[in-house]
Design a protein around this motif. Structure first.
Motif, mmCIF file in Angstrom:
data_model
loop_
_atom_site.group_PDB
_atom_site.id
_atom_site.type_symbol
_atom_site.label_atom_id
_atom_site.label_comp_id
_atom_site.label_asym_id
_atom_site.label_seq_id
_atom_site.Cartn_x
_atom_site.Cartn_y
_atom_site.Cartn_z
ATOM 1 N N CYS A 48 12.181 -7.386 -6.919
ATOM 2 C CA CYS A 48 12.303 -6.035 -6.359
ATOM 3 C C CYS A 48 12.567 -6.089 -4.861
ATOM 4 N N LYS A 49 13.530 -5.309 -4.381
ATOM 5 C CA LYS A 49 13.919 -5.321 -2.966
ATOM 6 C C LYS A 49 13.674 -3.976 -2.290
ATOM 7 N N LEU A 64 5.541 -6.115 9.443
ATOM 8 C CA LEU A 64 5.904 -6.313 8.040
ATOM 9 C C LEU A 64 7.207 -5.589 7.711
ATOM 10 N N ILE A 65 7.346 -4.353 8.217
ATOM 11 C CA ILE A 65 8.571 -3.590 7.994
ATOM 12 C C ILE A 65 9.757 -4.289 8.642
ATOM 13 N N GLU A 66 9.573 -4.723 9.875
ATOM 14 C CA GLU A 66 10.670 -5.394 10.578
ATOM 15 C C GLU A 66 11.095 -6.671 9.850
ATOM 16 N N GLY A 67 10.120 -7.402 9.308
ATOM 17 C CA GLY A 67 10.443 -8.614 8.567
ATOM 18 C C GLY A 67 11.202 -8.322 7.282
ATOM 19 N N LEU A 68 10.787 -7.294 6.571
ATOM 20 C CA LEU A 68 11.483 -6.916 5.341
ATOM 21 C C LEU A 68 12.905 -6.449 5.625
ATOM 22 N N LYS A 69 13.061 -5.649 6.670
ATOM 23 C CA LYS A 69 14.393 -5.163 7.022
ATOM 24 C C LYS A 69 15.316 -6.325 7.385
ATOM 25 N N ASP A 124 15.349 -9.112 6.131
ATOM 26 C CA ASP A 124 15.721 -9.806 4.902
ATOM 27 C C ASP A 124 16.412 -8.900 3.887
ATOM 28 N N GLY A 125 16.847 -7.733 4.338
ATOM 29 C CA GLY A 125 17.672 -6.882 3.490
ATOM 30 C C GLY A 125 16.950 -5.952 2.543
ATOM 31 N N VAL A 180 11.011 5.332 12.179
ATOM 32 C CA VAL A 180 12.451 5.175 12.379
ATOM 33 C C VAL A 180 12.725 4.025 13.332
ATOM 34 N N ALA A 181 11.933 3.930 14.387
ATOM 35 C CA ALA A 181 12.099 2.853 15.364
ATOM 36 C C ALA A 181 11.861 1.480 14.725
ATOM 37 N N LEU A 182 10.992 1.430 13.721
ATOM 38 C CA LEU A 182 10.715 0.172 13.026
ATOM 39 C C LEU A 182 11.803 -0.192 12.024
ATOM 40 N N GLY A 183 12.661 0.781 11.688
ATOM 41 C CA GLY A 183 13.761 0.515 10.776
ATOM 42 C C GLY A 183 13.634 1.122 9.397
#
Length: 305
Positions: free
Chosen positions: A93-94, A125-130, A132-133, A165-168
């Motif tokens: 799941c992505k 965590l959000i920045e890391g997931l973003k 990685d797509g 939003v700033a976190l992506g």
């Protein structure tokens, strides 16, 4: 009214709908329920959550549900912390969903942290997931009222949304967690968010039907330019940390209303009702949605004068 021609339904019944059930629903039946929901035409759905089995035992089978139900559609998994993200990364799941309350008191009672502390933890965590797509959805709890603090100021909701939003974050789900909002407040908040947030960020409305206002609030959201709605098949659900909150607005009632208004959803109401009928024997809260009761001939007829 300036209404859209199409609306997107994000089905939350399998996660938000079942998390409050004391009676454990067998994993095979959860999976069958999800497949029946997808067969109705739903293309976005919350599958489950990687929360502590100690606190939410209903979600202890999350890995199996994800394995059997992840496909090319947008399937969300709730990941409240670093451990949840690690477990998500081990699946196919992505699409990740996080939640934070605008209200500090609600947040502390829910996850034992203030709103700011929560942001500090999940931001990386959000920045890391973003990076990685992954697609990231942020659920903004208590966006209208808090059971402990009362009315929430719209500007406070906007400020938290801007942080995400700033976190992506790709999507913001704005939740009336305890079902106290009225159409005027809904129109006001969503107009504010639409005017101040980038158009690339998806805005979704999430209503509970505690006071019978959910359909009216959805209509107000439509008028404010919102065309994405979280709903739960059978009206199941309700936050276990929000005293007095009843179930989410029923998917079948929303679909019926939208179709009657000429707004397409791509969802088959008969097939959706089949999914609700399937899960009914496994839940203790009962199915009270108007469309389901009508389909089951359980409505009360009014005698002729």
């Amino acid at each position: 009214m300036n209404l859209p021609t199409h609306a997107t339904i994000i089905e939350v019944g399998a996660r938000d709908g079942l998390q409050n059930e004391k009676q454990l629903v067998p994993t095979a039946d959860k999976i069958a329920f999800i497949h029946k929901l997808k067969a109705s035409g739903l293309v976005e759905m919350e599958l489950t959550s990687f929360v502590s089995p100690k606190w939410v035992p209903q979600m202890s089978d999350a890995a199996t549900v994800i394995e059997q139900c992840t496909d090319q559609l947008r399937n969300f998994v709730l990941v409240p912390n670093e451990k949840g993200v690690e477990r998500l990364r081990a699946t196919a799941c992505k699409n990740a969903a996080f939640f934070v309350g605008v209200s500090n008191t609600f947040n502390q009672k829910n996850i034992n942290a203030t709103t700011e502390e929560s942001l500090q933890k999940i931001g990386p965590l959000i920045e890391g997931l973003k990076a990685d797509g992954y697609f990231v959805r942020a659920c903004i709890s208590t966006s209208f009222y808090c059971p402990y603090e009362g009315k929430i100021e719209p500007r406070a909701v906007l400020a938290l949304c801007e942080r995400f939003v700033a976190l992506g974050a790709d999507e913001l789900s704005i939740a009336d967690t305890i079902g106290m909002a009225n159409p005027f407040e809904v129109y006001e908040l969503f107009t504010l968010l639409k005017e101040n947030l980038p158009p690339s960020v998806l805005l979704t409305a999430h209503f509970h039907d505690t006071r019978g206002m959910a359909l009216a609030n959805i209509t107000a959201s439509l008028q404010a330019g919102i065309s994405r709605f979280d709903t739960s098949a059978g009206g199941l659900g309700g936050c276990p940390f929000a005293p007095g909150a009843t179930g989410n607005v029923a998917t079948e009632d929303v679909v019926y209303m939208l179709h009657a208004m000429g707004i397409d959803t791509g969802i088959s109401l008969p097939k959706l009702l089949e999914a609700v009928a399937y899960i009914e024997p496994f839940v203790t809260h009962g199915i009270a949605s108007r469309q389901f009761l009508l389909a089951q001939n359980k409505h009360v007829s009014v005698p002729k004068p």
